[in-house]
Write a protein that holds these residues in place. Structure first.
Motif, PDB file in Angstrom:
ATOM      1  N   UNK A 136      21.765 -40.594  -4.225  1.00  0.00           N
ATOM      2  CA  UNK A 136      20.436 -41.194  -4.292  1.00  0.00           C
ATOM      3  C   UNK A 136      19.853 -40.916  -5.672  1.00  0.00           C
ATOM      4  N   UNK A 137      18.823 -41.672  -6.027  1.00  0.00           N
ATOM      5  CA  UNK A 137      18.148 -41.489  -7.308  1.00  0.00           C
ATOM      6  C   UNK A 137      17.009 -40.496  -7.172  1.00  0.00           C
ATOM      7  N   UNK A 138      16.688 -39.864  -8.294  1.00  0.00           N
ATOM      8  CA  UNK A 138      15.641 -38.848  -8.321  1.00  0.00           C
ATOM      9  C   UNK A 138      14.788 -39.104  -9.560  1.00  0.00           C
ATOM     10  N   UNK A 139      13.640 -39.747  -9.367  1.00  0.00           N
ATOM     11  CA  UNK A 139      12.769 -40.108 -10.486  1.00  0.00           C
ATOM     12  C   UNK A 139      11.712 -39.027 -10.662  1.00  0.00           C
ATOM     13  N   UNK A 140      11.865 -38.220 -11.704  1.00  0.00           N
ATOM     14  CA  UNK A 140      10.932 -37.126 -11.938  1.00  0.00           C
ATOM     15  C   UNK A 140       9.779 -37.512 -12.850  1.00  0.00           C
TER      16      UNK A 140
END
Length: 333
Positions: A35-39
């Motif tokens: 999954x993506x993790x947009x910080x």
């Protein structure tokens, strides 16, 4: 062994093998993009992060050497390089490193692994080619060099896994003086405690490489509140679940994460067989999701899933299934 550690990737060096005849070899691996993790919602500068892991059962071999005939030659076994997401722009490489060398390139991809099935083969293969060819010319490229050559701009997960194969959380890219660069920071799990199960389709393909740009243009940017919730789940529940070997906590956090962001949309575009497989895996393991754009899928188990995978091979013969064991098989067998 520590369960995990923070690694700086700035000066990471791939595991090259040099031959007496001047050849350079590098092994890379397909990967699961969980999954993506947009910080960026947290600090305003970091984006594109992800959690994922390498499929070390399916090595991709890249061998290169200088070609004295004044032309590039590419031989590929098991992979159609003409349909990869990256053009093999060796003129760009020559300009970047300031040489006039030409190269012989040999690529061998393991059986059952194909391009455009959610396993990131394009990034892995192209990165290995650039690294090895540059090494033949006496130049060591780093991860930022590859990024400058156009690799990893949609996701830096595959780029980081070239240098650090395994189970990682990578933090994406940052902006320095208004220039986008790799963040040079990953969290690597040295002792991932659970079994991983991966289903690789035998014939189905994703929309990667054709309609993918339109797909993302219609979805991005994500909802900021969902990005915040995903980041919270990762650092407050998923990582502690891995470190403490708490499978229920780990699976619960993953289920929450993939219910948000873009993953539900990635799931909806899958073939019916992939959707059926996801439903079956969720019933058996409590969680399942597609890798990247699919149709490859992944899940986890705290017990040896051998018997269940035998059933999967029977019920879903249009997929190949692999089990990745934890390094220390503490789980019940």
């Amino acid at each position: 062994m520590n369960s995990g550690c923070i690694i700086s990737t700035k000066d990471a060096v791939p595991s090259f093998v040099m031959s007496d005849g001047g050849g350079c070899s590098l092994v890379v691996y397909p990967r699961i993009h969980a999954f993506s993790l947009d910080l960026s919602v947290l600090c305003g500068i970091i984006k594109h992060g992800a959690f994922g892991f390498s499929l070390t059962d399916f090595p991709i071999y890249v061998n290169t050497r200088i070609n004295s005939n004044g032309k590039d030659r590419i031989v590929s076994c098991g992979c159609n390089v003409s349909v990869l997401d990256y053009d093999f722009n060796l003129d760009l490489l020559r300009k970047f490193i300031g040489v006039e060398d030409f190269y012989d390139i040999e690529i061998k991809v393991s059986k059952n692994v194909r391009e455009h099935i959610g396993l990131g083969c394009s990034t892995q293969i192209y990165s290995a080619v650039l690294l090895c060819c540059a090494k033949n010319s006496g130049i060591n490229l780093n991860i930022q060099d590859l990024f400058s050559l156009g690799v990893g701009h949609s996701s830096t997960l595959g780029l980081n896994l070239v240098f650090n194969p395994g189970y990682i959380i990578e933090t994406g890219v940052v902006f320095e003086n208004k220039v986008e660069t790799v963040s040079n920071c990953i969290y690597k799990f040295n002792d991932f405690p659970f079994y991983s199960i991966v289903g690789i389709p035998k014939t189905a393909n994703s929309i990667s490489g054709s309609l993918e740009n339109d797909f993302w243009d219609n979805l991005l940017p994500d909802k900021p509140e969902e990005s915040l919730k995903i980041a919270y789940q990762v650092f407050q529940n998923m990582v502690p679940g891995i470190v403490t070997k708490n499978f229920d906590q780990f699976i619960s956090s993953l289920s929450n994460i993939v219910s948000m962001g873009t993953k539900p949309f990635e799931t909806r575009i899958q073939p019916q067989r992939t959707i059926n497989l996801l439903q079956y895996l969720k019933q058996e393991f409590g969680f399942a999701a597609v890798s990247s754009m699919g149709p490859s899928v992944y899940t986890f188990s705290d017990k040896n899933p051998r018997n269940l995978v035998e059933k999967l091979n029977e019920y879903f013969a249009d997929f190949n299934f692999i089990i990745i064991k934890p390094k220390v098989e503490h789980a019940t067998i």
